[in-house]
Design a protein around this motif. Structure first.
Motif, PDB file in Angstrom:
ATOM      1  N   ASP A  80       0.831  -1.205   0.000  1.00  0.00           N
ATOM      2  CA  ASP A  80       0.000   0.000   0.000  1.00  0.00           C
ATOM      3  C   ASP A  80       0.864   1.254   0.000  1.00  0.00           C
ATOM      4  O   ASP A  80       0.639   2.186  -0.754  1.00  0.00           O
ATOM      5  N   SER A  81       1.874   1.281   0.862  1.00  0.00           N
ATOM      6  CA  SER A  81       2.771   2.423   0.949  1.00  0.00           C
ATOM      7  C   SER A  81       4.106   1.938   1.474  1.00  0.00           C
ATOM      8  O   SER A  81       4.233   0.812   1.952  1.00  0.00           O
ATOM      9  N   PHE A  82       5.109   2.803   1.412  1.00  0.00           N
ATOM     10  CA  PHE A  82       6.415   2.433   1.919  1.00  0.00           C
ATOM     11  C   PHE A  82       6.381   2.256   3.433  1.00  0.00           C
ATOM     12  O   PHE A  82       7.033   1.380   3.982  1.00  0.00           O
ATOM     13  N   ALA A  83       5.582   3.064   4.122  1.00  0.00           N
ATOM     14  CA  ALA A  83       5.460   2.942   5.572  1.00  0.00           C
ATOM     15  C   ALA A  83       4.847   1.590   5.938  1.00  0.00           C
ATOM     16  O   ALA A  83       5.286   0.933   6.893  1.00  0.00           O
ATOM     17  N   ALA A  84       3.852   1.154   5.194  1.00  0.00           N
ATOM     18  CA  ALA A  84       3.244  -0.146   5.449  1.00  0.00           C
ATOM     19  C   ALA A  84       4.234  -1.270   5.170  1.00  0.00           C
ATOM     20  O   ALA A  84       4.262  -2.282   5.875  1.00  0.00           O
ATOM     21  N   TYR A  85       5.065  -1.089   4.160  1.00  0.00           N
ATOM     22  CA  TYR A  85       6.081  -2.078   3.842  1.00  0.00           C
ATOM     23  C   TYR A  85       7.105  -2.184   4.974  1.00  0.00           C
ATOM     24  O   TYR A  85       7.492  -3.272   5.384  1.00  0.00           O
ATOM     25  N   ARG A  86       7.543  -1.045   5.519  1.00  0.00           N
ATOM     26  CA  ARG A  86       8.558  -1.053   6.571  1.00  0.00           C
ATOM     27  C   ARG A  86       8.067  -1.719   7.842  1.00  0.00           C
ATOM     28  O   ARG A  86       8.846  -2.297   8.589  1.00  0.00           O
ATOM     29  N   VAL A  87       6.772  -1.632   8.121  1.00  0.00           N
ATOM     30  CA  VAL A  87       6.226  -2.254   9.321  1.00  0.00           C
ATOM     31  C   VAL A  87       6.372  -3.775   9.233  1.00  0.00           C
ATOM     32  O   VAL A  87       6.707  -4.437  10.209  1.00  0.00           O
TER      33      VAL A  87
END
Length: 119
Positions: free
Chosen positions: A45-52
């Motif tokens: 969905d987003s890079f922030a979601a990927y990092r989690v």
């Protein structure tokens, strides 16, 4: 005559020859696409979601960092003791496992690059 000054004045010609005229693409598609070898086949969905969710040598999120060993000092983890039959350093092993002293012939062979062995 100064050779460096003379070399600067010479026109540089590249050694690589390209065939044909250089053409730059008129439009490049930069839309994100799923990698062909992706196991899920979907984009995050987003890079922030990927990092989690990402794991590379441990969790990347800050909340999970504080709950792991990396979030504490080494002193707070307590002393580290080797188990029976385990050693942390080669010097702790019995003398039969220690390093053998170098002979004069070996030292000479290393210093001469092995040439003294054949002379």
């Amino acid at each position: 005559m100064r050779a460096t000054f003379a070399l600067r004045n010479v026109a540089r010609t590249p050694l690589i020859r390209f065939v044909g005229k250089r053409t730059v693409p008129q439009s490049v598609d930069h839309t994100p696409r799923v990698h062909p070898a992706s196991p899920s086949g979907i984009l995050p969905d987003s890079f922030a979601a990927y990092r989690v969710k990402a794991q590379q040598h441990g969790p990347l999120g800050r909340a999970s960092f504080n709950s792991t060993i990396g979030g504490h000092s080494g002193h707070s983890l307590g002393p580290v003791q080797a188990k029976a039959g385990e050693f942390f350093d080669r010097a702790e092993l019995p003398s039969r496992f220690g390093r053998l002293p170098w002979s004069e012939a070996e030292i000479e062979a290393v210093e001469t690059g092995g040439a003294s062995m054949f002379a």
